[in-house]
Design an enzyme around this catalytic site. Structure first.
Site, PDB file in Angstrom:
ATOM      1  CB  SER A  38      -8.158   0.883   6.098  1.00 50.08           C
ATOM      2  OG  SER A  38      -8.864   2.076   5.879  1.00 50.08           O
ATOM      3  CE  LYS A  58      -3.859   1.865   2.795  1.00 52.76           C
ATOM      4  NZ  LYS A  58      -4.649   1.632   4.034  1.00 52.76           N
ATOM      5  CB  SER A 114      -7.852   3.459   2.868  1.00 57.29           C
ATOM      6  OG  SER A 114      -7.030   2.942   3.894  1.00 57.29           O
TER       7      SER A 114
END
Lengths: 95, 528
Positions: B195, B95, B171
């Site tokens: 997330s 990420k 996210s």
């Protein structure tokens, strides 16, 4: 109670955030909405309940005080928008 | 079956047996990325084409040369008879909220678009030290602020591989999309309110939020420092356990990384679940939505298919020897989102003060004669809507005249949420749970653009995951079938502090029980 434009401008000033007129109005509305939901917390009786800012027990963690190499200054300056003589260059702070 | 579809533990095994090479694995994943990912997200990405709408768009930065060098190094070690590490040759994505030396580390924000990290985050460094091969940096909501990935400044944003008109969740949506699409068997994400778990549920993969402090946050671009947890995304529980073995543990660079012994998560998996007490709470089977018209809250039952998946899991686990405890009260669950609206914004505002156009990141190109004007312009131009909104909110609710009403009150509510878990897990208490079994999300993946722009409703996607962040306890989301539209359903296990091993054990048992389910053979739309 909705926020006023003046309140949004005041916080934006404190946050060093330049906003357009359209942004100010949009964020004023959205902040007012979110605060409305945050106000749900008022429905709970929290008298006598201690606050939790962190789930970790309050403690001091120290590692052995030994010298170790740090990142070279050149690596740390590489991302700066402006540098001069190995230092960060900024506009003047005062006259 | 292509190599890119194999799991991490299979790849690691075949590599050690010299049946395959690290370079072959890498080429297979790069081929998959080439086939399904489409153009990477970039600033000012332009309008979406018809082709864009058929691609996954996990990536912001693909680093094939770096990956090839790592894969070749693994193959050399194997040829030389050296131990290449437990994750040798296993590709993973990161990420783009983690710093990785020499790669752009953007947080999906314009303000960090030109930032190249000078060092590597601890969890990523541990993956690489274990022989894993980093493929690149994947997309996310800007600074992780969202539940759909649509707020990324780098467009096109990722799409759900199961149905390309749906969001992947967020996210960590780039992480879960990349794993679901077979671009990599593993990814590292972060979970501040759900997330990792929410997008894992939406994309039909396993996502674990470890106990707060179990995994170091060093090198993670901070959102809410008291809530942020790095953790694994994988296609099965064994792979998540393998990754936890690698990334968990104390770190001299992060004083909040817990100095608590790390068990062998893989060894724990096959212990079975006989006698484990697994709870169900009515407070996780109803969802509260704000009614935007009249400002009231409406409580609704969960969609029947989601509730049925959790009930079936409980039945299967009971048949394997677990004891199911019904009716566990978690009464403060419904205050998780309102408290989060306050606490996370205060911490976000504080963390975002560092972006000032001086040391790194975006600085306004206009000539400025005054430092404060330079700050204002750089931040105003560099941040997108979500960071701005969160800064304003955080500053407002922590201002001296409001902090008692909002911030301090939210911190007290956080204590109440923690007490719900303490009561449920207390070995001397009335429930004595080893884990709580819940749905992960109130819905399956929603359509792109369905919620985007509504900061309140978007946040409610996290209402069943955020209590674990307030309380610091670990949680894992497991794929548990498909709904009537063919979208993945996720179930969640929550456990006591540092008992990720128990959650993974239960998760593995659930996998065994559902191994022959037809939905386990269904391939996502992006792979058809």
């Amino acid at each position: 109670m909705p926020l006023t434009l003046a309140e949004v401008e005041h916080i934006a000033q404190l946050a060093r955030l330049e906003l357009t007129a359209a942004e100010k109005e949009l964020y004023r509305q959205q902040l007012s909405d979110i605060l409305e939901y945050a106000r749900r917390l008022q429905a709970l009786d929290t008298a006598g309940i201690p606050p939790t800012a962190s789930v970790l027990p309050p403690r001091s963690v120290l590692r052995p005080d030994e010298t170790a190499p740090s990142l070279p200054p050149a690596d740390l300056l590489r991302n700066a928008p402006r540098i001069e003589d190995g230092q960060f260059r900024v506009p003047k702070v005062m006259e | 079956m292509e190599l890119s579809d194999l799991s991490a533990h299979e790849l690691a095994l075949y590599l050690r047996q010299r049946r395959i090479s690290a370079v072959e694995i890498l080429e297979s994943c790069l081929k998959r990325i080439e086939a399904v990912d489409g153009r990477p997200g970039r600033l000012d990405g332009g309008p979406l084409t018809v082709e864009d709408e058929q691609k996954v768009h996990s990536f912001i930065t693909l680093t094939p040369e770096r990956a090839r060098a790592q894969a070749e190094a693994v193959d050399r070690k194997i040829a030389a008879g050296e131990d290449p590490g437990p994750l040798a040759g296993v590709p993973f994505t990161v990420k783009d909220i983690f710093c990785v030396e020499g790669t752009p580390s953007t947080a999906a924000s314009r303000i960090l678009a030109n930032f190249t990290a000078p060092y590597t985050a601890t969890p990523v460094a541990r993956m690489e030290a274990a022989g894993a091969v980093m493929l690149g940096k994947v997309n996310l909501d800007e600074f992780t602020y969202g539940s759909s990935n649509e707020s990324s400044a780098f467009q096109p944003s990722p799409r759900n591989p199961w149905k390309l008109d749906r969001v992947p969740g967020g996210s960590s949506g780039g992480s879960t999309a990349s794993v679901a699409a077979g671009e990599a068997p593993l990814s590292i994400g972060t979970d501040t309110a759900g997330s990792i778990r929410q997008p894992a549920a939406f994309c039909g993969v396993v996502g674990m939020k470890p106990t707060y402090g179990r995994v170091s946050r060093y090198g993670l671009i901070a959102f809410a420092s008291s809530l942020d947890c790095p953790g694994p995304v994988a296609r099965n529980v064994t792979d998540a356990a393998l990754m936890m073995n690698t990334i968990a543990g104390a770190d001299p660079h992060d004083s909040t990384a817990a100095n608590v012994p790390v068990p062998d998560y893989l060894a724990a998996l096959e212990q079975g679940i006989k006698g484990l007490r697994i709870g169900l709470s009515p407070d996780y089977f109803r969802i509260t939505y704000p009614n935007l018209q009249n400002g009231t809250f409406e409580t609704q039952p969960l969609p029947a298919e989601i509730e049925a998946s959790v009930r079936r899991a409980a039945d299967l686990l009971a048949a394997m020897g677990a004891e199911i405890v019904e009716g566990v009260p978690m009464p403060n669950t419904r205050f998780g989102i309102p408290a989060y609206f306050v606490i996370s914004r205060v911490e976000a505002a504080s963390n975002l003060h560092r972006f000032d156009g001086v040391k790194y990141g975006y600085r306004t190109p206009e000539p400025m004669n005054d430092l404060r004007a330079m700050y204002r312009q750089s931040r105003g131009q560099g941040f997108g809507a979500q960071p701005k909104l969160r800064i304003l909110m955080g500053m407002y609710v922590s201002a001296a005249q409001y902090s008692e009403q909002y911030y301090n009150r939210a911190l007290r509510v956080r204590t109440l949420i923690r007490q719900d878990f303490d009561r449920a897990f207390d070995p001397q208490g009335p429930y004595r749970l080893n884990a709580l079994l819940t749905p992960t999300t109130p819905t399956t993946a929603f359509k792109m653009a369905a919620l985007y722009g509504d900061s309140v409703l978007m946040q409610y996607a996290d209402q069943l995951t955020v209590p674990a962040n307030h309380a610091g306890v670990p949680g894992v989301s497991l794929p548990a079938g498909l709904d009537g539209e063919g979208l993945p359903i996720g179930i969640q296990l929550l456990g006591p502090d540092y008992r990720e091993d128990v959650l993974l054990r239960i998760g593995r048992a659930y996998e065994e029980a559902t191994e022959t389910d037809p939905w386990r053979r269904v391939r996502p739309q992006a792979l058809l």
